[in-house]
Design a protein around this motif. Sequence first.
Motif, mmCIF file in Angstrom:
data_model
loop_
_atom_site.group_PDB
_atom_site.id
_atom_site.type_symbol
_atom_site.label_atom_id
_atom_site.label_comp_id
_atom_site.label_asym_id
_atom_site.label_seq_id
_atom_site.Cartn_x
_atom_site.Cartn_y
_atom_site.Cartn_z
ATOM 1 N N LYS A 228 0.837 -1.202 0.000
ATOM 2 C CA LYS A 228 0.000 0.000 0.000
ATOM 3 C C LYS A 228 0.873 1.252 0.000
ATOM 4 O O LYS A 228 0.601 2.226 -0.711
ATOM 5 C CB LYS A 228 -0.893 -0.013 1.244
ATOM 6 C CG LYS A 228 -1.962 1.072 1.252
ATOM 7 C CD LYS A 228 -3.199 0.639 0.496
ATOM 8 C CE LYS A 228 -4.354 1.603 0.716
ATOM 9 N NZ LYS A 228 -5.579 1.176 0.010
ATOM 10 N N GLY A 229 1.940 1.220 0.800
ATOM 11 C CA GLY A 229 2.839 2.364 0.862
ATOM 12 C C GLY A 229 3.570 2.592 -0.449
ATOM 13 O O GLY A 229 3.776 3.740 -0.866
ATOM 14 N N ARG A 230 3.964 1.525 -1.116
ATOM 15 C CA ARG A 230 4.662 1.661 -2.399
ATOM 16 C C ARG A 230 3.747 2.261 -3.465
ATOM 17 O O ARG A 230 4.166 3.115 -4.249
ATOM 18 C CB ARG A 230 5.198 0.308 -2.862
ATOM 19 C CG ARG A 230 6.301 -0.254 -1.993
ATOM 20 C CD ARG A 230 6.917 -1.494 -2.624
ATOM 21 N NE ARG A 230 7.834 -2.173 -1.719
ATOM 22 C CZ ARG A 230 8.790 -3.000 -2.114
ATOM 23 N NH1 ARG A 230 8.929 -3.273 -3.405
ATOM 24 N NH2 ARG A 230 9.574 -3.586 -1.233
ATOM 25 N N ALA A 234 4.563 5.756 -5.286
ATOM 26 C CA ALA A 234 4.747 5.780 -6.732
ATOM 27 C C ALA A 234 3.805 6.778 -7.398
ATOM 28 O O ALA A 234 4.132 7.361 -8.435
ATOM 29 C CB ALA A 234 4.535 4.382 -7.306
ATOM 30 N N ARG A 235 2.645 6.990 -6.809
ATOM 31 C CA ARG A 235 1.678 7.928 -7.381
ATOM 32 C C ARG A 235 1.960 9.384 -7.003
ATOM 33 O O ARG A 235 1.620 10.297 -7.755
ATOM 34 C CB ARG A 235 0.258 7.559 -6.919
ATOM 35 C CG ARG A 235 -0.272 6.272 -7.503
ATOM 36 C CD ARG A 235 -1.668 5.947 -6.989
ATOM 37 N NE ARG A 235 -2.171 4.705 -7.569
ATOM 38 C CZ ARG A 235 -2.751 4.628 -8.758
ATOM 39 N NH1 ARG A 235 -2.928 5.731 -9.474
ATOM 40 N NH2 ARG A 235 -3.167 3.472 -9.228
ATOM 41 N N ILE A 257 9.273 0.352 -7.738
ATOM 42 C CA ILE A 257 8.718 1.705 -7.646
ATOM 43 C C ILE A 257 8.598 2.330 -9.034
ATOM 44 O O ILE A 257 7.575 2.967 -9.364
ATOM 45 C CB ILE A 257 9.588 2.587 -6.728
ATOM 46 C CG1 ILE A 257 9.462 2.136 -5.273
ATOM 47 C CG2 ILE A 257 9.218 4.065 -6.882
ATOM 48 C CD1 ILE A 257 8.088 2.312 -4.667
ATOM 49 N N ARG A 258 9.601 2.161 -9.851
ATOM 50 C CA ARG A 258 9.555 2.731 -11.192
ATOM 51 C C ARG A 258 8.439 2.096 -12.022
ATOM 52 O O ARG A 258 7.752 2.780 -12.787
ATOM 53 C CB ARG A 258 10.915 2.559 -11.885
ATOM 54 C CG ARG A 258 12.007 3.441 -11.286
ATOM 55 C CD ARG A 258 13.377 3.138 -11.878
ATOM 56 N NE ARG A 258 13.438 3.406 -13.301
ATOM 57 C CZ ARG A 258 13.642 4.603 -13.839
ATOM 58 N NH1 ARG A 258 13.781 5.669 -13.063
ATOM 59 N NH2 ARG A 258 13.704 4.755 -15.152
ATOM 60 N N GLU A 259 8.240 0.801 -11.850
ATOM 61 C CA GLU A 259 7.159 0.118 -12.573
ATOM 62 C C GLU A 259 5.797 0.624 -12.103
ATOM 63 O O GLU A 259 4.900 0.892 -12.915
ATOM 64 C CB GLU A 259 7.266 -1.394 -12.357
ATOM 65 C CG GLU A 259 6.216 -2.199 -13.107
ATOM 66 C CD GLU A 259 6.382 -3.690 -12.908
ATOM 67 O OE1 GLU A 259 5.383 -4.417 -13.099
ATOM 68 O OE2 GLU A 259 7.500 -4.136 -12.565
ATOM 69 N N ARG A 260 5.640 0.780 -10.804
ATOM 70 C CA ARG A 260 4.373 1.283 -10.266
ATOM 71 C C ARG A 260 4.120 2.726 -10.718
ATOM 72 O O ARG A 260 2.980 3.108 -11.008
ATOM 73 C CB ARG A 260 4.374 1.207 -8.742
ATOM 74 C CG ARG A 260 4.325 -0.210 -8.181
ATOM 75 C CD ARG A 260 4.531 -0.195 -6.666
ATOM 76 N NE ARG A 260 4.738 -1.519 -6.125
ATOM 77 C CZ ARG A 260 3.829 -2.227 -5.439
ATOM 78 N NH1 ARG A 260 2.630 -1.705 -5.205
ATOM 79 N NH2 ARG A 260 4.105 -3.431 -4.973
ATOM 80 N N ASP A 269 11.450 8.486 -14.174
ATOM 81 C CA ASP A 269 12.640 9.285 -13.862
ATOM 82 C C ASP A 269 12.334 10.447 -12.930
ATOM 83 O O ASP A 269 13.256 11.060 -12.383
ATOM 84 C CB ASP A 269 13.276 9.812 -15.153
ATOM 85 C CG ASP A 269 13.972 8.724 -15.951
ATOM 86 O OD1 ASP A 269 14.314 7.686 -15.350
ATOM 87 O OD2 ASP A 269 14.166 8.910 -17.165
ATOM 88 N N GLU A 270 11.055 10.764 -12.743
ATOM 89 C CA GLU A 270 10.670 11.838 -11.832
ATOM 90 C C GLU A 270 10.608 11.363 -10.378
ATOM 91 O O GLU A 270 10.393 12.164 -9.476
ATOM 92 C CB GLU A 270 9.321 12.424 -12.233
ATOM 93 C CG GLU A 270 9.353 13.175 -13.562
ATOM 94 C CD GLU A 270 8.016 13.813 -13.894
ATOM 95 O OE1 GLU A 270 7.033 13.533 -13.153
ATOM 96 O OE2 GLU A 270 7.940 14.575 -14.865
ATOM 97 N N VAL A 271 10.793 10.062 -10.152
ATOM 98 C CA VAL A 271 10.722 9.489 -8.803
ATOM 99 C C VAL A 271 12.114 8.993 -8.428
ATOM 100 O O VAL A 271 12.611 8.027 -8.994
ATOM 101 C CB VAL A 271 9.715 8.328 -8.732
ATOM 102 C CG1 VAL A 271 9.565 7.836 -7.296
ATOM 103 C CG2 VAL A 271 8.364 8.742 -9.301
ATOM 104 N N LYS A 272 12.757 9.668 -7.475
ATOM 105 C CA LYS A 272 14.123 9.338 -7.087
ATOM 106 C C LYS A 272 14.114 8.521 -5.798
ATOM 107 O O LYS A 272 13.482 8.904 -4.810
ATOM 108 C CB LYS A 272 14.947 10.612 -6.879
ATOM 109 C CG LYS A 272 14.923 11.569 -8.074
ATOM 110 C CD LYS A 272 15.473 10.935 -9.336
ATOM 111 C CE LYS A 272 15.513 11.934 -10.494
ATOM 112 N NZ LYS A 272 15.941 11.302 -11.765
#
Length: 434
Positions: A228-230, A234-235, A257-260, A269-272
């Motif tokens: 749930k946290g992932r 990711a969103r 995380i990148r897949e989600r 790429d916007e999620v580090k």
Amino acid sequence: MTAAPFRLGWFGNLTAPNWRSGWSEDATTWTDARFYVDMVRAMERAGFDFMMLEDSLMVPDIYAGTAELELKHAVYAPKLDPVPVVSMLAYATEHIGIVATASTTFYPPYLLARAFATLDHVTRGRVGWNVVTSSEDRAAQNFGMDEIPEHDRRYDVAAEFLEVTTKLWESWTEKAIVADPESGYYADHTQVNPIHHRGEFFDVRGPLNTPRGPQGKPVICQAGSSPKGRDFAARNADMLLTIPNGLEEMKNYRDDIRERAAEAGRDPDEVKVFFVVAPIVGRTDAEAQAKYEEFLADGQHNFEFQMCNFAATMEIDFSVLDPDLPIPEDVTTNGHQGQFAIWKKVFGDRSIRDAASAMRIASLELIGSPTTIADKMDEAMEYVGGDGFMFLSQPPSRSYISDITEGLCPELRRRGLIRTGFGHRTFRDNLRSF
């Protein structure tokens, strides 16, 4: 092969600095926050992207039903509220991002949105918000609740909370302030609009009475480990901190995380993703190993310290368990579920006492000279794919900060692995610059 440049963050606790050596006055003067001003300035000079300020809202007394051990070691209390401290740290620096933790379970959305819009202005676009749902019944009891809501329910609340705060931050458009002496209008009322949010958990009319900040909204940080946290991270998140165990799990976490994020319609790429580490640095490998042996020799302190950690973040009283046996399989938590699963795996079949006495909270063990540690960090980023590391020191000290900023960071910079400057005005733009 040298990996692409990566980012550095620091996970800071606004609690008492290391006082056990007896050498530092910081142990009793830290509450004026000048210790942390010196700290964040050292981080900025060394090439850190941000400093993150952790928070919790209680004096834990879960372990053995008393706050004695917690206050003995000053793990989660006493501490300062990170939100007002952001302004002080920003005023002392020019470029580094500063992230404050605040809970979606206890803050009203309007107050939080207004506070962070204000901080975005006074930091000139350098603030971030570490979104937490909180996990402690003792914190809930400070806000009129008997216990913390159920884990997944807290994330449902957080999702709507983010929806509301985002609407509030967007309730002033970029064209709202005209400051036109000819027309006599300071702000254009057609560019400032109510949000009329009516949801399952929140009813908020809006608009915010604070103008849109330089970033539009703060950089969003999160630490989701459970499924749930992932999904939530990711969103919503620009950056995550996480503590998977070892290279393979680090890579799996980042890939997941990148897949989600892609499934949620975002550019991955916007999620580090930042992996928590706690390097032990020496001028030589032997000196660093000696520091590590000194840490291991303090087993009773380490055991008590980790019992405080488990009690505060997991709401688990380990005093009722046999410390000379492994963690029982039937022990569960309504707290940080994903992290508890990782810690149980790290403990394995070892006894609670043995595992906790030697436990260091980190994804990757980094012990050695700056050259040795830089090699390992380079290899890890090459294998994992990015994005950076978040350094943890519980509690911090000036000597440890110097080990990192004056010892390790120059070696990383010499190799081109960390930033040498800040090419953009805002935290978010610098975070996404490579």
